[in-house]
Design a protein around this motif. Structure first.
Motif, PDB file in Angstrom:
ATOM      1  N   GLY A 205       0.790  -1.219   0.000  1.00 24.75           N
ATOM      2  CA  GLY A 205       0.000   0.000   0.000  1.00 24.75           C
ATOM      3  C   GLY A 205       0.822   1.268   0.000  1.00 24.75           C
ATOM      4  N   LYS A 206       2.132   1.150  -0.177  1.00 25.47           N
ATOM      5  CA  LYS A 206       3.016   2.316  -0.095  1.00 25.47           C
ATOM      6  C   LYS A 206       3.281   2.981  -1.443  1.00 25.47           C
ATOM      7  N   TYR A 207       3.166   2.241  -2.530  1.00 26.59           N
ATOM      8  CA  TYR A 207       3.446   2.829  -3.833  1.00 26.59           C
ATOM      9  C   TYR A 207       2.624   2.150  -4.919  1.00 26.59           C
ATOM     10  N   ILE A 208       2.617   2.803  -6.079  1.00 23.29           N
ATOM     11  CA  ILE A 208       1.836   2.370  -7.236  1.00 23.29           C
ATOM     12  C   ILE A 208       2.791   2.178  -8.415  1.00 23.29           C
ATOM     13  N   ILE A 209       2.607   1.113  -9.145  1.00 21.91           N
ATOM     14  CA  ILE A 209       3.367   0.906 -10.381  1.00 21.91           C
ATOM     15  C   ILE A 209       2.448   1.245 -11.551  1.00 21.91           C
ATOM     16  N   PHE A 210       3.015   1.807 -12.614  1.00 21.14           N
ATOM     17  CA  PHE A 210       2.209   2.188 -13.776  1.00 21.14           C
ATOM     18  C   PHE A 210       3.088   2.186 -15.015  1.00 21.14           C
ATOM     19  N   ALA A 211       2.461   2.332 -16.176  1.00 18.14           N
ATOM     20  CA  ALA A 211       3.182   2.390 -17.448  1.00 18.14           C
ATOM     21  C   ALA A 211       3.089   3.805 -18.009  1.00 18.14           C
ATOM     22  N   THR A 212       4.147   4.248 -18.674  1.00 17.86           N
ATOM     23  CA  THR A 212       4.145   5.585 -19.251  1.00 17.86           C
ATOM     24  C   THR A 212       5.048   5.638 -20.469  1.00 17.86           C
ATOM     25  N   ASN A 213       4.719   6.520 -21.414  1.00 18.07           N
ATOM     26  CA  ASN A 213       5.571   6.687 -22.597  1.00 18.07           C
ATOM     27  C   ASN A 213       6.373   7.981 -22.519  1.00 18.07           C
ATOM     28  N   VAL A 214       6.813   8.322 -21.334  1.00 23.03           N
ATOM     29  CA  VAL A 214       7.595   9.537 -21.132  1.00 23.03           C
ATOM     30  C   VAL A 214       8.912   9.517 -21.911  1.00 23.03           C
ATOM     31  N   HIS A 215       9.369   8.331 -22.312  1.00 20.87           N
ATOM     32  CA  HIS A 215      10.624   8.216 -23.061  1.00 20.87           C
ATOM     33  C   HIS A 215      10.417   8.092 -24.564  1.00 20.87           C
ATOM     34  N   GLY A 216       9.195   8.227 -25.025  1.00 22.88           N
ATOM     35  CA  GLY A 216       8.944   8.149 -26.460  1.00 22.88           C
ATOM     36  C   GLY A 216       7.556   7.617 -26.733  1.00 22.88           C
ATOM     37  N   HIS A 217       6.970   8.073 -27.793  1.00 21.73           N
ATOM     38  CA  HIS A 217       5.575   7.781 -28.122  1.00 21.73           C
ATOM     39  C   HIS A 217       5.241   6.291 -28.045  1.00 21.73           C
ATOM     40  N   ARG A 218       6.085   5.441 -28.601  1.00 22.59           N
ATOM     41  CA  ARG A 218       5.805   4.009 -28.639  1.00 22.59           C
ATOM     42  C   ARG A 218       6.634   3.212 -27.632  1.00 22.59           C
ATOM     43  N   ASN A 219       7.381   3.894 -26.817  1.00 22.00           N
ATOM     44  CA  ASN A 219       8.233   3.215 -25.837  1.00 22.00           C
ATOM     45  C   ASN A 219       7.620   3.329 -24.443  1.00 22.00           C
ATOM     46  N   PHE A 220       6.774   2.385 -24.104  1.00 24.34           N
ATOM     47  CA  PHE A 220       6.144   2.388 -22.787  1.00 24.34           C
ATOM     48  C   PHE A 220       7.024   1.658 -21.780  1.00 24.34           C
ATOM     49  N   GLU A 221       7.316   2.326 -20.671  1.00 25.33           N
ATOM     50  CA  GLU A 221       8.122   1.745 -19.600  1.00 25.33           C
ATOM     51  C   GLU A 221       7.334   1.746 -18.305  1.00 25.33           C
ATOM     52  N   LEU A 222       7.759   0.895 -17.361  1.00 25.74           N
ATOM     53  CA  LEU A 222       7.131   0.841 -16.046  1.00 25.74           C
ATOM     54  C   LEU A 222       7.829   1.801 -15.096  1.00 25.74           C
ATOM     55  N   TYR A 223       7.031   2.472 -14.286  1.00 25.91           N
ATOM     56  CA  TYR A 223       7.519   3.385 -13.254  1.00 25.91           C
ATOM     57  C   TYR A 223       6.785   3.097 -11.951  1.00 25.91           C
ATOM     58  N   ILE A 224       7.363   3.512 -10.841  1.00 23.22           N
ATOM     59  CA  ILE A 224       6.666   3.477  -9.559  1.00 23.22           C
ATOM     60  C   ILE A 224       6.590   4.889  -8.989  1.00 23.22           C
ATOM     61  N   VAL A 225       5.558   5.131  -8.176  1.00 20.03           N
ATOM     62  CA  VAL A 225       5.372   6.423  -7.532  1.00 20.03           C
ATOM     63  C   VAL A 225       4.708   6.181  -6.188  1.00 20.03           C
ATOM     64  N   ASP A 226       4.989   7.016  -5.204  1.00 15.36           N
ATOM     65  CA  ASP A 226       4.351   6.867  -3.903  1.00 15.36           C
ATOM     66  C   ASP A 226       2.855   7.143  -4.026  1.00 15.36           C
ATOM     67  N   VAL A 227       2.060   6.607  -3.101  1.00 18.96           N
ATOM     68  CA  VAL A 227       0.598   6.674  -3.210  1.00 18.96           C
ATOM     69  C   VAL A 227       0.040   8.085  -3.086  1.00 18.96           C
ATOM     70  N   ASP A 228       0.838   9.013  -2.576  1.00 17.85           N
ATOM     71  CA  ASP A 228       0.381  10.397  -2.470  1.00 17.85           C
ATOM     72  C   ASP A 228       0.899  11.271  -3.601  1.00 17.85           C
ATOM     73  N   GLY A 229       1.769  10.741  -4.443  1.00 13.83           N
ATOM     74  CA  GLY A 229       2.308  11.510  -5.554  1.00 13.83           C
ATOM     75  C   GLY A 229       3.228  12.637  -5.125  1.00 13.83           C
ATOM     76  N   LYS A 230       3.829  12.500  -3.963  1.00 15.16           N
ATOM     77  CA  LYS A 230       4.707  13.556  -3.457  1.00 15.16           C
ATOM     78  C   LYS A 230       6.155  13.381  -3.906  1.00 15.16           C
ATOM     79  N   LYS A 231       6.512  12.180  -4.316  1.00 16.91           N
ATOM     80  CA  LYS A 231       7.872  11.894  -4.765  1.00 16.91           C
ATOM     81  C   LYS A 231       7.932  11.887  -6.292  1.00 16.91           C
ATOM     82  N   ASP A 232       9.131  12.053  -6.820  1.00 11.84           N
ATOM     83  CA  ASP A 232       9.302  11.917  -8.266  1.00 11.84           C
ATOM     84  C   ASP A 232       9.179  10.447  -8.645  1.00 11.84           C
TER      85      ASP A 232
END
Length: 366
Positions: A285-312
């Motif tokens: 319950g401490k963090y969330i994993i998600f997918a994002t294409n922040v590195h390129g339109h077709r390049n989806f990578e996995l990232y983690i973020v804290d549940v409050d969104g306070k961390k990078d």
């Protein structure tokens, strides 16, 4: 669905450069190490993805394309210990978004098998592929999708929604008493304003909202009230919150949000201004994993973020192509996700050991 919907076309691939993007790109070198013993989990399927586990980790449900006579996904239940696999969906039409009940021997999934044109649509898709017709990926918000419950053999199937419109992306709460799902049923109610009617005609996903209902399909309540696509809901480990992704009005970006299960206290967790989706809570319950294409339109990578969104957010994967639809095993020690890191570039299931301690340290969490 929990699968990616509404992927931008190539004309939308340009990403605005920002300090946040620069920071995330700079993290690339630190991406390796969260996942070890990585291996391909699915082998025989033509395509496979979106796997989820029962609370005791004994069963895994997923969707796959297997048969030549059906070009669409069907739902399969796997006994993790023995490896035995059973198809639990009817085999006709399209299916998506499966889930295993936390304690009982039953599953959820969405299907169009009651559509009278289901078989004709299957045949048309087979002929399109035989003809070599190419088309960009786009999710189909079929109005005949309903949410079904069935037992582990695929018998005693029960329609829980019985409403015209896209009803999908469903999951049970940890106690099995509630179901969160996504739907555009309002678009078929005959109660839309002229503005909403025009919006739906231009973009059928625009009126998809998050709903919640009792496990038997009763007491349906709408939780989000936007004119953009809210979808992919999952409950937090304690059952008190829901995580989902909200698309922007232009459909080119999406961000991760959480809210209380009554729809209150909606919080935006990411602010990456790209396509961030498929969020899933770690069992801690401490963090969330998600997918994002922040590195390129077709390049989806996995990232983690804290549940409050306070961390990078912190990068997890670093392979070119698609990595998405991540899910932790209930003990939090392993990660299963969908990736096209195969020679054929077809989406299949991958699995690996997860370093929870490193995740906590990377987010400066205790």
């Amino acid at each position: 669905m929990k699968m990616f919907a509404g992927r931008p076309n190539d004309s939308q691939s340009a990403i605005k450069f920002s300090p946040v993007l620069f920071f995330l790109v700079a993290l690339s070198a630190n991406a390796a190490g969260f996942i070890t013993d990585e291996h391909q989990l699915s082998v025989k399927e033509k395509r496979a993805g979106e796997a989820y586990y029962r609370a005791d980790s004994k069963w895994m449900i997923y969707q796959a394309e297997v048969a030549d006579d059906n070009p669409f996904y069907q739902i399969f239940l796997k006994n993790v210990e023995s490896g035995a696999v059973t198809q639990v969906s009817p085999g006709t039409g399209k299916t998506t978004c499966a889930w295993v009940h936390p304690s009982q021997e039953k599953v959820l999934f969405s299907s169009t098998h009651e559509d009278k044109e289901a078989k004709a649509k299957m045949a048309a898709e087979i002929e399109r592929r035989k003809a070599g017709e190419q088309k960009s990926y786009a999710w189909d918000y079929d109005e005949f999708y309903d949410i079904y419950e069935t037992d582990f053999s695929g018998g005693n199937i029960k329609n829980l929604t019985k409403t015209l419109g896209y009803d999908a992306e469903a999951s049970w709460s940890p106690d099995g008493k509630l179901i969160a799902f996504a739907s555009n049923r309002r678009a078929y109610s005959g109660e839309l304003s002229e503005e909403e009617t025009a919006l739906f005609k231009a973009n059928p996903s625009a009126l998809i909202d998050i709903y919640i209902m009792d496990a038997d399909g009763s007491n349906v309540k709408r939780l989000t009230h936007t004119k953009t696509y809210d979808g992919g809901p999952f409950f937090s480990p304690d059952g008190k919150r829901i995580v989902w992704r909200r698309f922007s009005e232009n459909g080119r970006e999406a961000e991760i949000f959480t809210m209380a299960i009554d729809g209150s206290d909606q919080k935006q967790i990411t602010r990456l201004n790209v396509m961030s989706w498929a969020p899933f809570y770690h069992p801690s319950g401490k963090y969330i994993i998600f997918a994002t294409n922040v590195h390129g339109h077709r390049n989806f990578e996995l990232y983690i973020v804290d549940v409050d969104g306070k961390k990078d957010p912190v990068r997890v994967t670093d392979k070119e192509g698609f990595d998405g639809l991540p899910v932790f095993t209930p003990d939090g020690n392993y990660l299963t996700w969908t990736s096209d890191r195969t020679p054929e570039k077809k989406g299949l299931l991958f699995h690996g050991k997860w370093d929870h301690q490193k995740a906590l340290e990377s987010l400066a969490l205790k």
